[in-house]
Design a protein around this motif. Structure first.
Motif, PDB file in Angstrom:
ATOM      1  N   PHE A   1     109.032 -27.648 -40.213  1.00 58.41           N
ATOM      2  CA  PHE A   1     110.379 -27.099 -40.240  1.00 58.41           C
ATOM      3  C   PHE A   1     111.211 -28.031 -41.113  1.00 58.41           C
TER       4      PHE A   1
ATOM      5  N   SER B   1     109.053 -23.440 -42.983  1.00 58.84           N
ATOM      6  CA  SER B   1     110.371 -22.829 -42.815  1.00 58.84           C
ATOM      7  C   SER B   1     111.425 -23.734 -43.438  1.00 58.84           C
TER       8      SER B   1
ATOM      9  N   THR C   1     105.497 -18.913 -46.097  1.00 63.53           N
ATOM     10  CA  THR C   1     106.678 -19.699 -46.447  1.00 63.53           C
ATOM     11  C   THR C   1     107.903 -18.801 -46.419  1.00 63.53           C
ATOM     12  N   LYS C   2     108.953 -19.248 -45.750  1.00 63.61           N
ATOM     13  CA  LYS C   2     110.177 -18.450 -45.686  1.00 63.61           C
ATOM     14  C   LYS C   2     111.398 -19.352 -45.805  1.00 63.61           C
TER      15      LYS C   2
ATOM     16  N   TYR D   1     115.443 -19.363 -45.114  1.00 58.89           N
ATOM     17  CA  TYR D   1     116.469 -18.664 -44.347  1.00 58.89           C
ATOM     18  C   TYR D   1     117.822 -18.872 -45.012  1.00 58.89           C
TER      19      TYR D   1
ATOM     20  N   ALA E   1     111.674 -18.011 -36.985  1.00 59.55           N
ATOM     21  CA  ALA E   1     110.719 -19.022 -37.424  1.00 59.55           C
ATOM     22  C   ALA E   1     109.628 -19.245 -36.378  1.00 59.55           C
TER      23      ALA E   1
ATOM     24  N   ARG F   1     107.100 -16.461 -36.336  1.00 60.51           N
ATOM     25  CA  ARG F   1     106.148 -16.622 -37.441  1.00 60.51           C
ATOM     26  C   ARG F   1     105.133 -17.709 -37.124  1.00 60.51           C
TER      27      ARG F   1
END
Length: 235
Positions: A132, A154, A182-183, A185, A217, A220
């Motif tokens: 994270f 994340s 992979t994201k 926000y 998150a 996921r």
């Protein structure tokens, strides 16, 4: 949540342990706290992971000496990618693997400093890694991720420490053919999954908790861990 003691090459350290309710065994997750240490927020994180169907173990990275001295040492070892801090994480991994409640499959998750460690340790015997906002990214990311396990990462779009990090992470992991989710926000910053003091001020400076991003998150992460640590893990 139980406070336990685990043996490491450099002597025993304390750690937070949460075991899911019901009949195991379950996969394990080593959780690496952020620079603030492993207080109430990390207890809540451990409990969340256990509710998801994983044995959660958070080693106290500041177990030796005064807080300021420990932070300095751990940060230095994180950058160098060697030393007692890394040995402590591996000892936590091995402790989980030896538990009868654990299936033997172990992942790693971390926040901020801990997210950085989750990337550094991703090639070192873990089945999946969940950083994270592990920003700034490790130096020599290409070399750091040699042999890395699957990674679910994340990032906060407003993270002042992470400008360009998602793009760099995607570039390296795609080139190395590492399985990733992979994201980024948008609208949230650093520490979006941690409840830290002084939240209104933190949000102004690009830090601070966000419930929606945190929930997404973790959904996921649990789905990714369920795929890569054990079939049928709770999501």
């Amino acid at each position: 949540m139980t406070t336990i003691e685990i043996d490491t090459p450099d002597g025993p350290i304390d750690a937070l342990l949460d075991v899911p309710q019901g009949q195991g065994p379950w996969p394990g997750v080593v959780v690496i706290h952020d620079a603030f240490g492993y207080g109430r927020d990390k207890q809540a994180t451990n409990a969340r992971i256990a509710r998801g169907g994983y044995v959660a173990l958070t080693p106290n990275m500041y177990a030796r000496g005064g807080r300021i001295r420990c932070i300095t040492r751990v940060m230095r070892e994180m950058q160098a990618q060697r030393g007692r801090a890394l040995n402590d994480i591996l000892a936590a991994r091995d402790y989980l693997k030896a538990m009868p409640e654990c299936s033997g499959q172990v992942g790693i998750a971390g926040f901020c400093m801990g997210g950085h460690f989750a990337l550094v340790m991703s090639p070192k015997g873990f089945g999946a890694s969940a950083p994270f906002y592990g920003t700034p990214l490790p130096r020599n990311l290409d070399k750091t991720l040699d042999g890395a396990c699957p990674i679910v990462a994340s990032f906060g779009g407003r993270d002042p420490l992470g400008r360009g990090a998602p793009e760099k992470f995607r570039e390296v992991t795609e080139a190395k053919h590492i399985t990733t989710d992979t994201k980024v926000y948008p609208g949230v910053g650093h520490s979006f999954a941690n409840t830290l003091p002084a939240q209104p001020l933190l949000r102004i400076t690009g830090f601070g908790y966000d419930q929606a991003a945190t929930d997404d998150a973790w959904n996921r992460v649990f789905a990714f861990f369920g795929e890569h640590l054990a079939a049928g893990a709770a999501t």
